[in-house]
Scaffold this motif. Structure first.
Motif, PDB file in Angstrom:
ATOM      1  N   LEU A   1       0.826  -1.208   0.000  1.00  0.00           N
ATOM      2  CA  LEU A   1       0.000   0.000   0.000  1.00  0.00           C
ATOM      3  C   LEU A   1       0.859   1.257   0.000  1.00  0.00           C
ATOM      4  O   LEU A   1       0.561   2.224  -0.706  1.00  0.00           O
ATOM      5  CB  LEU A   1      -0.930   0.003   1.223  1.00  0.00           C
ATOM      6  N   ASP A   2       1.926   1.256   0.769  1.00  0.00           N
ATOM      7  CA  ASP A   2       2.815   2.418   0.865  1.00  0.00           C
ATOM      8  C   ASP A   2       3.519   2.692  -0.463  1.00  0.00           C
ATOM      9  O   ASP A   2       3.788   3.839  -0.800  1.00  0.00           O
ATOM     10  CB  ASP A   2       3.843   2.169   1.971  1.00  0.00           C
TER      11      ASP A   2
ATOM     12  N   ASP B   1       1.607   7.604  12.596  1.00  0.00           N
ATOM     13  CA  ASP B   1       2.855   8.288  12.245  1.00  0.00           C
ATOM     14  C   ASP B   1       3.165   9.400  13.244  1.00  0.00           C
ATOM     15  O   ASP B   1       4.316   9.586  13.649  1.00  0.00           O
ATOM     16  CB  ASP B   1       2.789   8.852  10.827  1.00  0.00           C
ATOM     17  N   ALA B   2       2.132  10.118  13.662  1.00  0.00           N
ATOM     18  CA  ALA B   2       2.324  11.201  14.631  1.00  0.00           C
ATOM     19  C   ALA B   2       2.783  10.654  15.982  1.00  0.00           C
ATOM     20  O   ALA B   2       3.472  11.349  16.732  1.00  0.00           O
ATOM     21  CB  ALA B   2       1.031  11.995  14.800  1.00  0.00           C
ATOM     22  N   MET B   3       2.443   9.419  16.277  1.00  0.00           N
ATOM     23  CA  MET B   3       2.877   8.793  17.530  1.00  0.00           C
ATOM     24  C   MET B   3       4.279   8.185  17.385  1.00  0.00           C
ATOM     25  O   MET B   3       5.025   8.114  18.363  1.00  0.00           O
ATOM     26  CB  MET B   3       1.880   7.709  17.945  1.00  0.00           C
ATOM     27  N   ILE B   4       4.624   7.750  16.194  1.00  0.00           N
ATOM     28  CA  ILE B   4       5.907   7.090  15.943  1.00  0.00           C
ATOM     29  C   ILE B   4       7.053   8.102  15.909  1.00  0.00           C
ATOM     30  O   ILE B   4       8.112   7.867  16.494  1.00  0.00           O
ATOM     31  CB  ILE B   4       5.857   6.282  14.629  1.00  0.00           C
ATOM     32  N   VAL B   5       6.859   9.221  15.220  1.00  0.00           N
ATOM     33  CA  VAL B   5       7.945  10.192  15.016  1.00  0.00           C
ATOM     34  C   VAL B   5       8.640  10.599  16.316  1.00  0.00           C
ATOM     35  O   VAL B   5       9.871  10.615  16.373  1.00  0.00           O
ATOM     36  CB  VAL B   5       7.457  11.414  14.203  1.00  0.00           C
TER      37      VAL B   5
ATOM     38  N   VAL C   1      10.069  -1.126   7.448  1.00  0.00           N
ATOM     39  CA  VAL C   1      10.153  -0.714   8.852  1.00  0.00           C
ATOM     40  C   VAL C   1       8.977   0.193   9.196  1.00  0.00           C
ATOM     41  O   VAL C   1       8.379   0.054  10.265  1.00  0.00           O
ATOM     42  CB  VAL C   1      11.507  -0.043   9.164  1.00  0.00           C
ATOM     43  N   ARG C   2       8.624   1.096   8.300  1.00  0.00           N
ATOM     44  CA  ARG C   2       7.437   1.942   8.540  1.00  0.00           C
ATOM     45  C   ARG C   2       6.206   1.061   8.727  1.00  0.00           C
ATOM     46  O   ARG C   2       5.381   1.306   9.610  1.00  0.00           O
ATOM     47  CB  ARG C   2       7.193   2.896   7.375  1.00  0.00           C
ATOM     48  N   ALA C   3       6.070   0.037   7.907  1.00  0.00           N
ATOM     49  CA  ALA C   3       4.929  -0.876   8.004  1.00  0.00           C
ATOM     50  C   ALA C   3       4.926  -1.594   9.350  1.00  0.00           C
ATOM     51  O   ALA C   3       3.875  -1.741   9.982  1.00  0.00           O
ATOM     52  CB  ALA C   3       4.957  -1.879   6.855  1.00  0.00           C
TER      53      ALA C   3
END
Length: 156
Positions: free
Chosen positions: A28-29, A80-84, A100-102
């Motif tokens: 998807l990405d 994403d806002a929680m990961i950054v 890794v993003r997945a």
């Protein structure tokens, strides 16, 4: 550098669902026109538990696969806002490989939305997924970020 195909087969149906989810999120990405429902259906019909490139993969839990894939992709901006903030200073998600993003998005979804799954299980499962694609340094990176995510999403 990761490959789209895992190096090894995963354990049981729930582990296989998480592996399939990370592969679907990667797809998807990388897609110009991502459609999560189409990808979920494609995986359920043709990939989960299938023989691919000579390897027979374990039958995955289709409901868990669909839940994590849909939840991780549908709310990826929130994740994403929680990961950054869990990344090293100055790092962005764009700097991180798509696999890794997945892994981070799927893990974050489970940490927030699946209180029925113990924190240690989630972290260990995604470390195992990372092992399917990477060697040492990436595994440590995944472990560190998921641990920080767990501390912010599931404080005790």
């Amino acid at each position: 550098m990761a490959s789209e195909s895992p190096k090894q087969k995963m354990g049981g149906p729930r582990s296989a669902a998480r592996l399939g989810c990370v592969q679907a999120l990667y797809q998807l990405d990388m897609s110009d026109e991502p459609n999560v429902d189409r990808v979920i259906n494609e995986y359920k019909k043709h990939r989960l538990g299938a023989e691919l490139e000579g390897d027979q993969y374990i039958e995955a839990d289709p409901n868990l696969f669909a839940d994590i894939t849909d939840g991780a992709w549908g709310r990826k901006d929130e994740w994403d806002a929680m990961i950054v903030p869990c990344l090293a200073k100055g790092w962005t998600l764009d700097r991180i490989e798509a696999i890794v993003r997945a892994i981070f998005r799927a893990g974050c979804y489970e940490l927030v939305a699946r209180p029925d799954v113990p924190t240690a299980v989630i972290i260990n499962e995604y470390i195992d997924v990372a092992h399917a694609f990477y060697d040492r340094s990436e595994i440590s990176f995944v472990n560190g970020v998921l641990d920080k995510l767990a501390k912010t999403t599931r404080p005790k």
